[in-house]
Design a protein around this motif. Structure first.
Motif, PDB file in Angstrom:
ATOM      1  N   HIS A  60       0.829  -1.207   0.000  1.00  0.00           N
ATOM      2  CA  HIS A  60       0.000   0.000   0.000  1.00  0.00           C
ATOM      3  C   HIS A  60       0.860   1.253   0.000  1.00  0.00           C
ATOM      4  O   HIS A  60       0.494   2.281  -0.592  1.00  0.00           O
ATOM      5  N   GLU A  61       2.020   1.176   0.692  1.00  0.00           N
ATOM      6  CA  GLU A  61       2.916   2.329   0.685  1.00  0.00           C
ATOM      7  C   GLU A  61       3.527   2.546  -0.694  1.00  0.00           C
ATOM      8  O   GLU A  61       3.742   3.673  -1.127  1.00  0.00           O
TER       9      GLU A  61
ATOM     10  N   SER B  77      -0.221   3.692  -3.874  1.00  0.00           N
ATOM     11  CA  SER B  77      -1.325   4.336  -3.185  1.00  0.00           C
ATOM     12  C   SER B  77      -2.584   4.303  -4.038  1.00  0.00           C
ATOM     13  O   SER B  77      -2.557   3.941  -5.227  1.00  0.00           O
TER      14      SER B  77
END
Length: 202
Positions: A116-117, A120
């Motif tokens: 997820h980092e 995005s």
């Protein structure tokens, strides 16, 4: 030699839970051996009590049966202890499985967080928009190419496709024999000889 003695020992993979399970299993096995020994002794004492009754030694037979009764109670207690140890071993082993599952979930959760980092929601939306723009652009090109052909051209293309499918030879246009400029050969020779005649006439 220095590498051998200076090598760091690898950390042991045996956990405290593994040691506890091993100790419990050893205690269980000892109790089972004790249980088996008492059981064999009870069988012998029962046969002995039976022989004493035959011999008329009732008092000794009664005393022996009392002792046997006490050992029966010990045997029952031993059975309960063995059952408790087995349940404890099963509980610890099940707890180890639960801990591994939790560790696996933690690793998976950390992996998802890292992904997820890296990617995005804004990045996903941007990629989706760019993909849609590319699709729309290609669609516009297809529409332009489709509109460049007249109905007569479309019919000719379909007819050629059908002829290829049937294996027929198409009538190709004749190759022009005249030069590309469109001037006949006789006229070119006349134009070439004209200056020569004019010079002779002069």
């Amino acid at each position: 030699m220095g590498n051998v003695f200076g090598r760091k020992s690898q950390p042991s993979r045996v956990t405290e839970q593994d040691k506890a399970i091993l100790q419990l299993k050893q205690q269980r096995d000892k109790l089972k051996q004790y249980q088996k020994r008492i059981y064999l002794q009870l069988q012998k004492e029962r046969l002995l009590a039976k022989q004493l009754l035959k011999d008329g030694k009732k008092e000794k037979a009664l005393l022996l049966l009392k002792k046997k009764r006490y050992q029966d109670q010990l045997l029952e207690k031993t059975e309960n202890q063995i059952s408790n140890l087995e349940h404890m071993v099963q509980d610890i082993e099940f707890m180890q499985i639960e801990m591994k599952v939790i560790e696996g979930l933690k690793v998976g959760n950390d992996c998802l967080k890292s992904m997820h980092e890296i990617m995005s929601i804004e990045d996903v939306e941007r990629i989706m928009d760019e993909t849609q723009d590319s699709i729309d652009y290609q669609k516009q090109i297809d529409e332009l190419l489709a509109g460049a052909l007249t109905q007569e051209d479309e019919d000719a293309v379909l007819a050629e496709l059908e002829a290829i499918a049937k294996g027929e030879d198409l009538a190709l246009p004749e190759v022009p024999t005249e030069p590309i400029g469109g001037v006949p050969e006789a006229e070119r020779r006349e134009a070439k000889n004209k200056p020569e005649r004019e010079m002779l006439a002069a």
